[in-house]
Design an enzyme around this catalytic site. Structure first.
Site, short mmCIF file in Angstrom:
data_model
loop_
_atom_site.label_atom_id
_atom_site.label_comp_id
_atom_site.label_asym_id
_atom_site.label_seq_id
_atom_site.Cartn_x
_atom_site.Cartn_y
_atom_site.Cartn_z
N HIS A 110 -9.03 31.38 -9.85
CA HIS A 110 -9.51 32.62 -10.52
C HIS A 110 -9.57 32.35 -12.09
O HIS A 110 -9.75 33.46 -12.45
CB HIS A 110 -8.17 33.62 -10.41
CG HIS A 110 -7.82 33.80 -8.78
ND1 HIS A 110 -8.16 34.53 -7.83
CD2 HIS A 110 -6.68 32.91 -8.25
CE1 HIS A 110 -7.56 34.69 -6.97
NE2 HIS A 110 -6.71 33.41 -6.93
N LYS A 159 -24.27 26.44 -34.52
CA LYS A 159 -24.40 26.28 -33.23
C LYS A 159 -24.73 25.04 -32.47
O LYS A 159 -25.47 24.11 -33.11
CB LYS A 159 -25.42 27.39 -32.70
CG LYS A 159 -25.06 28.89 -32.72
CD LYS A 159 -23.97 29.09 -31.82
CE LYS A 159 -24.31 29.42 -30.52
NZ LYS A 159 -25.23 30.62 -30.23
N GLU A 187 -27.50 24.41 -18.94
CA GLU A 187 -28.03 25.83 -18.75
C GLU A 187 -29.12 25.96 -17.95
O GLU A 187 -29.27 26.72 -17.15
CB GLU A 187 -28.24 26.78 -19.96
CG GLU A 187 -26.78 27.16 -20.90
CD GLU A 187 -27.09 27.51 -21.99
OE1 GLU A 187 -27.08 28.99 -22.36
OE2 GLU A 187 -27.44 26.89 -23.02
N SER A 204 -29.32 25.95 -33.07
CA SER A 204 -30.02 27.31 -33.32
C SER A 204 -30.83 27.39 -34.62
O SER A 204 -30.25 27.03 -35.52
CB SER A 204 -28.66 28.61 -33.17
OG SER A 204 -29.32 29.64 -33.95
#
Ligand code: ARG
Length: 459
Positions: free
Chosen positions: A157, A284, A291, A278
């Site tokens: 979970h 970043k 992704e 970024s």
């Protein structure tokens, strides 16, 4: 003017838009090697059966070699007036050797030709993906060996459940990927029947030898029903199903890397080569490759369902809808190969952060089960009761703002007098993972065994 391959009964050529919608050369030129292989096998068989004279066959086979050399050098043609790769090869052959080229298409149709080419291509794709999977597995196994005893939280979970080892976690993916290899192997094997010689749909009146062409092309036998031969695309669907499931596994691994790379987790630092910055936020470091692997998996599944939908309403035998089989299959293949390579690179170059992982594993009362098991083993408490006692210990730790191993013995004994100081031996995360020695368990000794087994298997 009408098409020179099939325009005998046509007075006018196709409109420009007809030509555009009809042409598949832009996509199927990628199968030129398979097409030439099929033609070589076919011409050789026609000669051996006495359907083609030895001279004509020699001219055709030499011509096909010359076409192969040209395509190898310059790439296959792109002019869509040629319609598809089958016509493009034959047209070039005719330019090189003259009208005898027209004898190659005896006892053959583009319908069995395209089925054969595409099946050959798909079988090659199965093998290519399987070997790219093995490369990724090798990376995972190497990292697992390095981190056989590195402790991290195991989740259910997405809540801290029990401590596990990073090596064990990585090897879970090796297992999944092995099932993908096995599915690809099955798909390849199931595609072992050769459709060449089924002709348009009904077979042929020429005395062909389909065993011979099947064998020459590496198939185990010819397909047994000519209608099925030219209308079947199960092999591509089998491949896409296996590819989709593999992509699903890659997506789950990618998702974990993304999560672990997020600073609140901080379990892993992705290398410069496999992350991006970024343009506005200088701090970043984004896990873009992972992704995109996660994103591509959705596309691959979409391409699979797309071809299912293309096929599902088609009556026997060939319909031109089936020309739409290759674009999704090729695209899925390219996306999958890229994803496999990107994940291998990402995992290989990632830096895991054992301190962060251990700290997360030691929080969230992850050794509660160990306390319950200790009560069962050492104090003969029934597991359900031990579970209850442990729940109270967790509550006490929560109230004290500490973890289970930090609770003083006196406090534990107020909960249950049967607890003694030997309990501390099992409450550390190290003791917990060390004790999970059941076959398939997370103990470092078991992980090392599995690493050794995989190294041998993947060698
Ligand atoms: N370009 C076609 C395809 O990819 C080849 C088969 C065409 N056959 C036909 N009868 N028009 O499916």
């Amino acid at each position: 003017s009408s098409n020179q391959m099939w325009g005998g009964r046509f007075a006018a050529g196709p409109s420009e838009i007809m030509q555009t919608i009809n042409a598949s050369l832009g996509v199927d030129r990628r199968m030129w090697r398979e097409d030439l292989a099929g033609s070589r096998a076919h011409a050789t068989m026609l000669r051996d059966q006495g359907i083609l004279s030895a001279d004509d066959a020699a001219a055709i086979l030499d011509g096909l070699d010359a076409v192969a050399d040209e395509f190898e050098r310059d790439g296959p043609p792109t002019d869509i007036a040629l319609e598809d790769i089958h016509m493009a090869v034959e047209a070039r052959l005719a330019e090189l050797i003259g009208p005898v080229a027209g004898r190659l298409h005896t006892a053959r149709s583009r319908n069995d030709q395209v089925a054969t080419d595409f099946k050959l291509w798909t079988r090659g794709a199965c093998r290519q993906v399987a070997s790219a999977i093995v490369s990724l597995q090798q990376v995972l196994v190497a990292r697992a060996e390095e981190h056989a005893a590195t402790i991290m939280p195991g989740f259910t979970h997405l809540q801290v459940a029990q401590p596990v080892t990073l090596g064990h976690h990585l090897l879970a993916y090796v297992e999944m990927l092995q099932r993908d290899v096995s599915r690809l192997f099955d798909a390849d094997e199931r595609a072992g029947e050769c459709p060449l010689g089924a002709a348009a749909l009904a077979g042929t009146g020429f005395h062909t030898d389909r065993e011979a062409t099947a064998q020459a092309l590496g198939f185990s036998e010819p397909t047994a029903n000519s209608l099925d031969s030219v209308s079947d695309r199960d092999f591509a669907l089998d491949y896409l199903a296996a590819a989709s499931q593999c992509a699903l596994h890659l997506s789950r691994l990618a998702e974990e890397l993304i999560l672990w790379a997020s600073p609140p987790f901080g379990f892993v630092k992705l290398s410069d080569q496999w992350s991006t910055g970024s343009s506005i936020m200088p701090q970043k470091r984004n896990p873009d490759a992972a992704e995109l692997v996660r994103g591509h998996s959705g596309r691959i599944l979409g391409l699979f369902t797309g071809l299912m939908i293309t096929m599902k309403g088609l009556p026997l035998a060939y319909s031109k809808d089936m020309q739409d089989d290759k674009a999704p299959t090729f695209e899925a293949h390219d996306l999958l190969m890229l994803s496999l390579a990107a994940l291998a690179g990402t995992v290989e170059s990632a830096t895991f952060v054992p301190e962060k992982m251990r700290a997360a594993a030691a929080s969230g009362f992850s050794t509660a089960t160990d306390l319950a098991d200790w009560l069962v083993r050492e104090a003969d408490v029934p597991f359900r009761e031990a579970h209850h006692i442990t729940g109270r210990a967790v509550k006490a730790a929560e109230e004290a703002g500490c973890d289970l191993p930090d609770l003083p013995l006196e406090r534990l004994q107020t909960i249950d007098g049967r607890i003694d100081d030997r309990v501390y031996d099992v409450l550390s995360v190290e003791a917990s993972v060390g004790s999970r020695t059941s076959y398939g368990g997370t103990a470092p000794v078991r992980v090392r065994e599995q690493v050794a087994r995989w190294k041998e298997r993947l060698a």
